[in-house]
Design an enzyme around this catalytic site. Structure first.
Site, PDB file in Angstrom:
ATOM      1  N   ASP A 126     -10.670   7.935  18.133  1.00 27.61           N
ATOM      2  CA  ASP A 126      -9.865   8.390  16.901  1.00 27.61           C
ATOM      3  C   ASP A 126     -10.409   8.323  15.737  1.00 27.61           C
ATOM      4  OD1 ASP A 126      -8.588   9.783  18.909  1.00 27.61           O
ATOM      5  OD2 ASP A 126      -6.526   8.797  18.553  1.00 27.61           O
TER       6      ASP A 126
ATOM      7  N   ASP B 257       5.497  -3.468  -0.722  1.00 33.09           N
ATOM      8  CA  ASP B 257       3.928  -3.762  -0.774  1.00 33.09           C
ATOM      9  C   ASP B 257       3.010  -2.419  -1.242  1.00 33.09           C
ATOM     10  OD1 ASP B 257       4.170  -6.303   0.090  1.00 33.09           O
ATOM     11  OD2 ASP B 257       3.893  -5.903   2.208  1.00 33.09           O
TER      12      ASP B 257
END
Length: 264
Positions: A150, A45
């Site tokens: 984050d 991919d």
């Protein structure tokens, strides 16, 4: 028909790439890396992501085919054992075009004038260069929340099976023109609060991030990592463009999900 082939670069992928190129030319198809009608990605991919970004200016003219030389990937219809069958199909058979939605990312800067636009096939992420990410999140131009954590991941439907899934996001069928916003380790306590759930936005909605303190951010677009300074806002929406896949055989999306996550 004009075609190009991109390879992961390992020996197995390079051998298949040479075979595909030689056989298709034997069928009088023209090899053209600049303006191909079809791009064949040989690898994983990640290889197809590379091919997508290489030909992102030709999305309305170029269709993609994935050949996976490792484990089955979401963007691969073919495996090495089927190469001869694939070559004959490309050379002799009309193909069906399948379109998947893309993510548009627009970065605007504090001093105005310039802006940066990107297309993502899988996802975009935003993280602080140093410390906690603090962003005001607007939905359709209205303030929604102040995020602390984050980072944030915004994915396409086809990319919902990648990083988004690892963050607890939903898997969305790529026939649905939508984007999904998922949190990375948000801070939630008596003082700070976020929605705490992935959000799925339809094509006519936008999500805009606005810096609260630091204006510098690490932005990823699929496999590309980019540092942006003096950022005023980062806007996400379903792109007008779509990626086009050339399909010669049925391979339903849910079958891909099953093969990748459930089937032994």
């Amino acid at each position: 028909m004009k075609f190009a082939v991109t390879s992961k670069g390992d020996p197995k992928s390079n051998t298949l790439t040479h075979k595909i190129k030689t056989y298709l030319q034997d069928f009088d198809l023209k090899y053209d890396e600049d303006t191909p009608d079809i791009v064949i990605s040989v690898g994983g991919d990640g290889t197809l992501l590379y091919a997508f970004h290489r030909y992102s200016s030709r999305l309305d003219k170029t269709a993609f085919i994935g050949v996976h030389t490792g484990h089955l990937g979401f963007y691969a219809d073919w495996v090495p054992e089927e190469i001869e069958k694939m070559i004959i199909a490309i050379a002799k058979t009309p193909y069906q075009i399948i379109e998947y939605p893309l993510l548009e990312v627009m970065v605007r800067y504090q001093h105005g004038g310039r802006e940066s636009r990107y297309l993502a096939l899988n996802e975009a992420t935003v993280k602080s260069v140093d410390g906690t990410l603090v962003m005001d999140v607007d939905m359709r131009g209205q303030h929604f929340e102040r995020f602390r954590g984050d980072g944030l991941c915004v994915s396409t439907p086809s990319g919902s099976t990648a990083y988004n899934k690892a963050l607890g996001g939903a898997i969305i069928h790529p026939s649905i023109p939508a984007i999904q916003v998922a949190e990375m380790a948000s801070i939630n306590n008596r003082v700070f609060r976020t929605i705490g759930s992935p959000l799925i936005l339809p094509a006519h909605h936008t999500c805009t991030l606005k810096p609260v303190n630091r204006p510098d951010f690490q932005l990823t677009i699929d496999h590309l990592s980019l540092l942006h300074k003096d950022v005023k806002s980062i806007q996400f929406r379903v792109a007008d463009e779509k990626i086009r896949f050339a399909r010669f055989k049925p391979f339903p999306f849910w079958k891909r999900v099953q093969y990748s996550f459930i089937k032994d």
